[in-house]
Design an enzyme around this catalytic site. Structure first.
Site, PDB file in Angstrom:
ATOM      1  N   ASP A  86       0.820  -1.117   0.041  1.00  0.00           N
ATOM      2  CA  ASP A  86      -0.120  -0.020   0.059  1.00  0.00           C
ATOM      3  C   ASP A  86       0.647   1.145  -0.081  1.00  0.00           C
ATOM      4  O   ASP A  86       1.986   1.332   0.235  1.00  0.00           O
ATOM      5  CB  ASP A  86      -0.885  -0.064   1.248  1.00  0.00           C
ATOM      6  CG  ASP A  86      -2.092  -0.865   1.115  1.00  0.00           C
ATOM      7  OD1 ASP A  86      -2.416  -1.294  -0.140  1.00  0.00           O
ATOM      8  OD2 ASP A  86      -2.649  -1.255   2.178  1.00  0.00           O
TER       9      ASP A  86
ATOM     10  N   LYS B  87      -3.400   3.426  -2.585  1.00  0.00           N
ATOM     11  CA  LYS B  87      -4.537   4.285  -2.837  1.00  0.00           C
ATOM     12  C   LYS B  87      -4.024   5.760  -2.096  1.00  0.00           C
ATOM     13  O   LYS B  87      -3.936   5.827  -0.959  1.00  0.00           O
ATOM     14  CB  LYS B  87      -5.802   3.788  -2.060  1.00  0.00           C
ATOM     15  CG  LYS B  87      -6.190   2.372  -2.711  1.00  0.00           C
ATOM     16  CD  LYS B  87      -7.477   2.093  -1.807  1.00  0.00           C
ATOM     17  CE  LYS B  87      -8.026   0.686  -2.509  1.00  0.00           C
ATOM     18  NZ  LYS B  87      -7.061  -0.369  -2.179  1.00  0.00           N
TER      19      LYS B  87
ATOM     20  N   MET C 240      -8.309   9.353   8.302  1.00  0.00           N
ATOM     21  CA  MET C 240      -8.830   9.806   6.948  1.00  0.00           C
ATOM     22  C   MET C 240      -9.660  10.770   7.280  1.00  0.00           C
ATOM     23  O   MET C 240     -10.919  10.912   6.564  1.00  0.00           O
ATOM     24  CB  MET C 240      -9.141   8.879   6.320  1.00  0.00           C
ATOM     25  CG  MET C 240      -8.260   7.463   5.864  1.00  0.00           C
ATOM     26  SD  MET C 240      -9.125   6.016   5.381  1.00  0.00           S
ATOM     27  CE  MET C 240      -9.854   5.612   6.895  1.00  0.00           C
TER      28      MET C 240
END
Length: 260
Positions: free
Chosen positions: A38, A60, A174
């Site tokens: 990742d 991502k 996030m």
């Protein structure tokens, strides 16, 4: 399990500092045939890999995915067809906002053997590296880990107003782009406007930085500082420990943040 396939390991890479990876994870990296890793995985960890190992970046970022999640799920199946040891290396812990369950469900559908190797989640390690304990006996007896970026279909949207008084410490993953909204909702739910907030960017890395503020001013302070992801937000009285406890890595000042 289908013996025609190899085994997939969902491995937590930890929060960033390469020394925070587990021994089990490091040993798996040494014998992996394929590694799918990742964005938030420290690439120094790939030094554990053997020369024959195929390394595939599947990271991502916000609104920028190398591969859609359904394609990534199918990639795990594809690599398991021709390799014995496939490591899906995920930042933090595979089961903490890491879509690990979605990937496992695909493996189950194809009868592919798998195993989960937990990792240190950033929600605990990142504050600790800044001298912030997420709980403290006289300050916070509860902590809630929550995503500030709910699913696009609107399901499981966070009820911030209910959370305002439900937990002493909130650790928001996030949530940087929604920080002002989150702060407003928490205040409407009864959390004091002077509640301390810490936003920590690139936590546990050498370039980590922290912005301290309050619910009332966090939106404006972040905009002024140009604070961008990846970052974690800690909300609660435990943030005050940052001025008392020694950080693991020296931080930069608010004036320097825009240059990091």
């Amino acid at each position: 399990m289908n013996t025609n396939y190899g085994k997939v390991w969902l491995v937590g890479a930890g929060p960033g500092d390469p020394e925070l990876i587990t021994m089990k994870a490091a040993n798996l990296l040494k014998k992996a045939d394929v590694i799918l890793y990742d964005y938030l995985v420290n690439t120094d960890l790939l030094d554990y890999c053997q020369p024959h190992c195929q390394m595939v970046y599947v990271g991502k970022k916000k609104d920028k995915h190398t591969f859609p999640q359904n394609e990534l799920n199918e990639m795990l199946v594809h690599y398991a067809e021709d390799n014995q040891c496939i490591v899906r290396l995920k930042g933090g812990d595979p089961f903490v906002f890491g879509r690990g369950v979605e990937e496992i469900m695909t493996l189950i559908e194809h009868d592919i053997d798998y195993e989960v190797v937990p990792g240190i989640t950033s929600g605990v390690a990142v504050p600790a590296y800044m001298g912030i304990p997420v709980t403290a006996r006289h300050t916070a007896s509860s902590v809630t880990f929550v995503t500030g970026h709910p699913a696009k279909n609107g399901k499981n949207a966070v009820d911030w107003q209910s959370l305002a008084k439900a937990s002493d410490t909130l650790v928001v993953y996030m949530g940087i782009s929604n920080a002002a909204h989150i702060a407003s909702e928490l205040q409407q739910g009864g959390k004091g406007s002077d509640t301390p907030v810490a936003v920590i960017r690139w936590g546990t890395y050498a370039q980590q930085s922290m912005l301290k503020s309050t619910l009332n001013t966090i939106g404006a302070d972040m905009q002024e500082a140009g604070f961008k992801p990846p970052a974690l937000m800690v909300i609660g009285e435990v943030v005050n420990y940052a001025s008392k406890l020694k950080p693991v890595i020296q931080t930069v000042t608010k004036q320097e943040l825009s240059h990091v």
